[in-house]
Scaffold this motif. Structure first.
Motif, PDB file in Angstrom:
ATOM      1  N   CYS A 115       0.477  11.304 -10.323  1.00 10.70           N
ATOM      2  CA  CYS A 115      -0.411  12.464 -10.406  1.00 10.70           C
ATOM      3  C   CYS A 115       0.344  13.784 -10.331  1.00 10.70           C
ATOM      4  O   CYS A 115      -0.193  14.817 -10.733  1.00 10.70           O
ATOM      5  N   LEU A 116       1.564  13.776  -9.827  1.00  9.12           N
ATOM      6  CA  LEU A 116       2.331  15.011  -9.676  1.00  9.12           C
ATOM      7  C   LEU A 116       2.553  15.741 -11.000  1.00  9.12           C
ATOM      8  O   LEU A 116       2.330  16.956 -11.080  1.00  9.12           O
ATOM      9  N   PRO A 117       2.961  15.083 -12.076  1.00  8.37           N
ATOM     10  CA  PRO A 117       3.121  15.801 -13.348  1.00  8.37           C
ATOM     11  C   PRO A 117       1.798  16.365 -13.875  1.00  8.37           C
ATOM     12  O   PRO A 117       1.756  17.468 -14.427  1.00  8.37           O
ATOM     13  N   LEU A 118       0.715  15.614 -13.709  1.00  3.58           N
ATOM     14  CA  LEU A 118      -0.585  16.111 -14.180  1.00  3.58           C
ATOM     15  C   LEU A 118      -1.012  17.357 -13.406  1.00  3.58           C
ATOM     16  O   LEU A 118      -1.506  18.322 -13.996  1.00  3.58           O
ATOM     17  N   CYS A 119      -0.829  17.328 -12.116  1.00  2.00           N
ATOM     18  CA  CYS A 119      -1.217  18.481 -11.287  1.00  2.00           C
ATOM     19  C   CYS A 119      -0.331  19.687 -11.568  1.00  2.00           C
ATOM     20  O   CYS A 119      -0.808  20.826 -11.623  1.00  2.00           O
ATOM     21  N   SER A 120       0.970  19.455 -11.743  1.00  2.00           N
ATOM     22  CA  SER A 120       1.875  20.583 -12.017  1.00  2.00           C
ATOM     23  C   SER A 120       1.575  21.175 -13.385  1.00  2.00           C
ATOM     24  O   SER A 120       1.624  22.395 -13.570  1.00  2.00           O
ATOM     25  N   MET A 158       0.824  -1.207   0.000  1.00  2.00           N
ATOM     26  CA  MET A 158       0.000   0.000   0.000  1.00  2.00           C
ATOM     27  C   MET A 158       0.861   1.261   0.000  1.00  2.00           C
ATOM     28  O   MET A 158       0.531   2.255  -0.655  1.00  2.00           O
ATOM     29  N   PHE A 159       1.987   1.233   0.713  1.00  2.00           N
ATOM     30  CA  PHE A 159       2.891   2.378   0.745  1.00  2.00           C
ATOM     31  C   PHE A 159       3.496   2.626  -0.638  1.00  2.00           C
ATOM     32  O   PHE A 159       3.547   3.763  -1.113  1.00  2.00           O
ATOM     33  N   VAL A 160       3.935   1.560  -1.301  1.00  2.00           N
ATOM     34  CA  VAL A 160       4.514   1.690  -2.644  1.00  2.00           C
ATOM     35  C   VAL A 160       3.453   2.128  -3.646  1.00  2.00           C
ATOM     36  O   VAL A 160       3.708   2.995  -4.486  1.00  2.00           O
ATOM     37  N   ALA A 161       2.254   1.549  -3.549  1.00  2.00           N
ATOM     38  CA  ALA A 161       1.176   1.948  -4.460  1.00  2.00           C
ATOM     39  C   ALA A 161       0.806   3.415  -4.257  1.00  2.00           C
ATOM     40  O   ALA A 161       0.563   4.133  -5.231  1.00  2.00           O
ATOM     41  N   GLY A 162       0.764   3.857  -3.016  1.00  2.00           N
ATOM     42  CA  GLY A 162       0.483   5.271  -2.739  1.00  2.00           C
ATOM     43  C   GLY A 162       1.563   6.173  -3.296  1.00  2.00           C
ATOM     44  O   GLY A 162       1.282   7.256  -3.826  1.00  2.00           O
ATOM     45  N   GLY A 163       2.827   5.738  -3.195  1.00  2.00           N
ATOM     46  CA  GLY A 163       3.935   6.519  -3.761  1.00  2.00           C
ATOM     47  C   GLY A 163       3.835   6.634  -5.272  1.00  2.00           C
ATOM     48  O   GLY A 163       4.033   7.704  -5.848  1.00  2.00           O
ATOM     49  N   PHE A 164       3.519   5.510  -5.933  1.00  2.00           N
ATOM     50  CA  PHE A 164       3.347   5.552  -7.384  1.00  2.00           C
ATOM     51  C   PHE A 164       2.174   6.439  -7.778  1.00  2.00           C
ATOM     52  O   PHE A 164       2.231   7.153  -8.771  1.00  2.00           O
ATOM     53  N   LEU A 165       1.105   6.400  -7.013  1.00  2.00           N
ATOM     54  CA  LEU A 165      -0.061   7.235  -7.297  1.00  2.00           C
ATOM     55  C   LEU A 165       0.288   8.713  -7.162  1.00  2.00           C
ATOM     56  O   LEU A 165      -0.073   9.525  -8.021  1.00  2.00           O
ATOM     57  N   ILE A 166       1.011   9.058  -6.104  1.00  2.00           N
ATOM     58  CA  ILE A 166       1.396  10.459  -5.901  1.00  2.00           C
ATOM     59  C   ILE A 166       2.340  10.922  -6.998  1.00  2.00           C
ATOM     60  O   ILE A 166       2.155  11.992  -7.593  1.00  2.00           O
ATOM     61  N   PHE A 167       3.383  10.116  -7.289  1.00  2.00           N
ATOM     62  CA  PHE A 167       4.326  10.522  -8.331  1.00  2.00           C
ATOM     63  C   PHE A 167       3.708  10.459  -9.720  1.00  2.00           C
ATOM     64  O   PHE A 167       4.136  11.163 -10.626  1.00  2.00           O
TER      65      PHE A 167
END
Length: 117
Positions: A106-111, A95-104
């Motif tokens: 979505c980061l380019p899309l949000c920026s 879950m920690f790794v999946a959350g990290g992949f989700l954040i990284f």
């Protein structure tokens, strides 16, 4: 005068802050370790139990304060080390790794969305 000068007040605070910081850092490290290395007290019949080396324990409360698992066998109380819960550990790491992949991910899309404005 019962008031301290401003420089004395700052020195007193600087002496207190490092000790509190090291205590908080140790607590944070222990919390992180507990999260990624969950333990359990229930065991299967074929598992080998390692006794806690905490001396002579007479009641369950002393056993639990030493972070051991109490076990009543025959007439005496025995304390043993808690067992590592591998399934829970794998689930938490996944879950920690999946959350990290989700954040990284979505980061380019949000920026890009923020830069377009």
């Amino acid at each position: 005068s019962g008031f301290a000068s401003p420089t004395e007040h700052v020195l007193e605070k600087s002496e207190v802050v490092p000790s509190n910081f090291s205590i908080k850092l140790k607590d944070a490290y222990e919390s992180l370790l507990i999260f990624f290395k969950p333990v359990r007290c229930d065991h299967l019949a074929k598992q080998i139990l390692i006794p806690c080396h905490v001396g002579e324990l007479f009641n369950i409360t002393e056993c639990l304060t030493m972070k051991c698992c109490p076990s009543k066998t025959s007439h005496e109380l025995k304390c043993y080390m808690p067992l590592l819960d591998k399934i829970q550990m794998m689930f938490r790491v996944l879950m920690f790794v999946a959350g990290g992949f989700l954040i990284f991910g979505c980061l380019p899309l949000c920026s890009c969305a923020c830069l377009r404005r």
